[in-house]
Design a protein around this motif. Sequence first.
Motif, PDB file in Angstrom:
ATOM      1  N   GLU A  69       0.551  -1.642   0.359  1.00 15.79           N
ATOM      2  CA  GLU A  69      -0.110   0.314  -0.276  1.00 15.79           C
ATOM      3  C   GLU A  69       0.702   1.253   0.372  1.00 15.79           C
ATOM      4  O   GLU A  69       2.022   1.748   1.154  1.00 15.79           O
ATOM      5  CB  GLU A  69      -0.869   0.392   1.487  1.00 15.79           C
ATOM      6  CG  GLU A  69      -1.613   1.611   1.403  1.00 15.79           C
ATOM      7  CD  GLU A  69      -3.033   1.292   2.883  1.00 15.79           C
ATOM      8  OE1 GLU A  69      -3.440   2.003   2.344  1.00 15.79           O
ATOM      9  OE2 GLU A  69      -2.526   0.040   2.875  1.00 15.79           O
ATOM     10  N   ILE A  70       0.114   2.330  -0.795  1.00 18.54           N
ATOM     11  CA  ILE A  70       1.329   2.969  -0.575  1.00 18.54           C
ATOM     12  C   ILE A  70       0.324   4.728  -0.080  1.00 18.54           C
ATOM     13  O   ILE A  70      -0.830   4.838  -1.008  1.00 18.54           O
ATOM     14  CB  ILE A  70       1.602   3.725  -2.554  1.00 18.54           C
ATOM     15  CG1 ILE A  70       2.433   2.547  -2.570  1.00 18.54           C
ATOM     16  CG2 ILE A  70       2.169   4.965  -2.339  1.00 18.54           C
ATOM     17  CD1 ILE A  70       3.828   2.687  -2.151  1.00 18.54           C
ATOM     18  N   ILE A  71       0.724   5.154   0.235  1.00 17.31           N
ATOM     19  CA  ILE A  71      -0.454   5.945   1.197  1.00 17.31           C
ATOM     20  C   ILE A  71      -0.231   7.476   0.531  1.00 17.31           C
ATOM     21  O   ILE A  71       0.937   8.130  -0.366  1.00 17.31           O
ATOM     22  CB  ILE A  71       0.198   6.524   2.693  1.00 17.31           C
ATOM     23  CG1 ILE A  71       0.291   5.313   3.647  1.00 17.31           C
ATOM     24  CG2 ILE A  71      -0.593   7.624   3.134  1.00 17.31           C
ATOM     25  CD1 ILE A  71       0.950   5.708   4.566  1.00 17.31           C
ATOM     26  N   PRO A  72      -1.494   7.967  -0.233  1.00 16.08           N
ATOM     27  CA  PRO A  72      -1.452   8.852  -0.868  1.00 16.08           C
ATOM     28  C   PRO A  72      -0.002  10.308  -0.432  1.00 16.08           C
ATOM     29  O   PRO A  72      -0.533  11.644  -1.404  1.00 16.08           O
ATOM     30  CB  PRO A  72      -3.112   9.452  -1.133  1.00 16.08           C
ATOM     31  CG  PRO A  72      -3.344   7.901  -0.433  1.00 16.08           C
ATOM     32  CD  PRO A  72      -2.294   7.625  -0.069  1.00 16.08           C
ATOM     33  N   ASN A  73      -0.143  10.302   0.691  1.00 23.16           N
ATOM     34  CA  ASN A  73       0.384  11.605   1.280  1.00 23.16           C
ATOM     35  C   ASN A  73       1.755  11.395   1.704  1.00 23.16           C
ATOM     36  O   ASN A  73       2.142  12.393   1.835  1.00 23.16           O
ATOM     37  CB  ASN A  73      -0.523  12.093   2.269  1.00 23.16           C
ATOM     38  CG  ASN A  73      -0.293  11.617   3.234  1.00 23.16           C
ATOM     39  OD1 ASN A  73       0.379  10.248   3.586  1.00 23.16           O
ATOM     40  ND2 ASN A  73      -1.072  11.620   4.486  1.00 23.16           N
ATOM     41  N   ASP A  74       2.446  10.272   1.384  1.00 20.27           N
ATOM     42  CA  ASP A  74       3.817   9.768   0.695  1.00 20.27           C
ATOM     43  C   ASP A  74       4.355  10.271  -0.377  1.00 20.27           C
ATOM     44  O   ASP A  74       4.538   9.754  -1.124  1.00 20.27           O
ATOM     45  CB  ASP A  74       3.904   8.508   1.104  1.00 20.27           C
ATOM     46  CG  ASP A  74       5.021   8.103   1.827  1.00 20.27           C
ATOM     47  OD1 ASP A  74       6.362   8.397   1.771  1.00 20.27           O
ATOM     48  OD2 ASP A  74       5.639   6.785   1.721  1.00 20.27           O
ATOM     49  N   HIS A  75       4.216  11.667  -0.177  1.00 21.34           N
ATOM     50  CA  HIS A  75       4.758  12.736  -1.183  1.00 21.34           C
ATOM     51  C   HIS A  75       5.778  11.809  -1.946  1.00 21.34           C
ATOM     52  O   HIS A  75       6.910  12.308  -3.344  1.00 21.34           O
ATOM     53  CB  HIS A  75       4.957  13.643  -0.672  1.00 21.34           C
ATOM     54  CG  HIS A  75       3.801  14.953  -0.830  1.00 21.34           C
ATOM     55  ND1 HIS A  75       2.552  14.782  -1.857  1.00 21.34           N
ATOM     56  CD2 HIS A  75       3.207  15.299   0.125  1.00 21.34           C
ATOM     57  CE1 HIS A  75       1.926  14.988  -1.300  1.00 21.34           C
ATOM     58  NE2 HIS A  75       1.478  15.326   0.282  1.00 21.34           N
ATOM     59  N   SER A  76       7.264  12.432  -1.187  1.00 24.10           N
ATOM     60  CA  SER A  76       8.886  11.372  -1.489  1.00 24.10           C
ATOM     61  C   SER A  76       8.141  10.275  -2.067  1.00 24.10           C
ATOM     62  O   SER A  76       8.863   9.598  -3.641  1.00 24.10           O
ATOM     63  CB  SER A  76       9.463  10.977  -0.108  1.00 24.10           C
ATOM     64  OG  SER A  76      10.649  10.664  -0.829  1.00 24.10           O
ATOM     65  N   THR A  77       7.557   8.765  -2.147  1.00 24.42           N
ATOM     66  CA  THR A  77       7.719   7.295  -2.495  1.00 24.42           C
ATOM     67  C   THR A  77       6.505   8.162  -3.705  1.00 24.42           C
ATOM     68  O   THR A  77       6.909   7.057  -4.840  1.00 24.42           O
ATOM     69  CB  THR A  77       6.676   6.188  -1.111  1.00 24.42           C
ATOM     70  OG1 THR A  77       7.621   6.588  -0.504  1.00 24.42           O
ATOM     71  CG2 THR A  77       7.021   5.304  -2.723  1.00 24.42           C
TER      72      THR A  77
END
Length: 536
Positions: A239-247
């Motif tokens: 799961e990629i969290i939407p507010n994980d801007h760096s990733t």
Amino acid sequence: MKVEEVLKVPALRGSQIIGGHSGINREVLHVNMMDAPDIISFLKPSELLVTTAYHLKDQPSLLLELIDEMANKECAALGIKTKRFLNEIPQEAIDLANKRCFPVFELPNEASLGDIVNHTLSHILDKRTNELQYAIDTHKKFTNHILSGKGIPQLLKSLSAMIGSPVILLDQYAKPIYYTKSDEKYIKPINDFNSSDDYFFFPNTPFFMFSLLRNKETYSVFSVYTHEKKAGFLLVVGEIIPNDHSTILTIEQATNVLSFELTKENVLNQHYKRVKNDFFYHFVDGEYSSQDEIVNRAKEFNLRNEQKYLCVTGELDGGEVIGSYTQIQLKIDTIYEFIEDEFKSFSFPSHLFTKGKTCTLLFELVDVTQVKTVVLPILETIQKKINSQFSRTISFGISNVSLNFFNVKNAYKEAGDALDIGKHSGKSTFIQTYRTKDIMELLRSIPRQDLKDFYNNALGGLSAREYIDDPTLLQTLYVYLETHCQISETSKRLFVHRNTVVYRLEKCEELLGKSLNDSETTLQIRLAYQIKNILE
């Protein structure tokens, strides 16, 4: 920046969260300062509002409405200077903030609202600048992978190391095309799903997630676009969290570079297909005179002469598709590309060629039994998938097995004839096997007037009305030919004297103007009898 990061800004040092602690991971993209009564209508998602609560000092209950509306608008948080006009925040407001998971905090008295807004925006801009610089550096790194010739596999391997998750590249039909051997355990459920009667229908969005119940794994999917269409999907296991801007920035830069590389690969593939199609259709049209030239060119496309082949011609069924000629042809090409892609998953040696509305498939066979055991089931599966994926149907004509590549020229015609037979019978979604036409089928393909002319010419005087009304001579001649010109056998079948048969045959020769001992004459008469059945 998240709310908990904003609270670490020097201008906000000393702030106290008094409600909505569970919402401190909300994203802060904007900062606003307002004390107007109609403040709610000006707020935006992910916005931090700082206020002295001047307009609430006489009506503290309005604070509940403000918190509720800000939570509805997905604002980031609310900061209040409680020592100016609102001495304390009501317990009802704190309870509502906790219920809505909406952060409410007290601002320090030392800093002005202007300083708080300016310093917070400055930190947000600094972080965004760093993220953009990181994106540029990442893009350069991925681009260098491609330019140095390391290719897509190395790019995916590098991306996987950077984000700490396995990465798989899928084509536009959700079929894996680039992955490492260690990732096979993740894509097996997807391949199993694609090979069943169900199909993936990914939404037309840049980013989405889904889970499979069979392996209880979550997948994050990023669309990869080219200038023409969606080229595929970058699938990240986990799961990629939407507010994980760096990733997300890292993955987006990878998709940008992948889109250019896939565009380049597509151009090269289209050129290869064009050359391959030109060779094949020039070959079946008989435009090559030298066998050596045919063999050498066929080798360029992995077509060996000493190999058994089965030729299959396919064509989409149904009426005309709405759109221009170019649009219709693009849709047809898309379906044929899908077919070619499907054959890769069958692991059965095959070659696909396209020309206009039709496609031609060459299957490499080991023995003839594979036609029923392998080829027919594959074609039936293709028909089902095209119907499910594109809401269209396709029919196939199958040739006899060719013992070598040179014989494919005849097999191509047989497959086309089989397809035509199926279409003329009014069927759709059929698989028609070629069979040699009998004499009656061949005669029916000749114009009726030509048949009449041949009939009258072959029978001469015997075609006159009087002999049709009294068919004694015609019947005698027919039985004579059926008994292989045996007079005794003819008289026996007709229950007449032998001399009567001789007399009738002499009368026939007189009306024909030809001898019945001539094989060409008897052949024409036999054909005339077949034509008589058609004309009647």
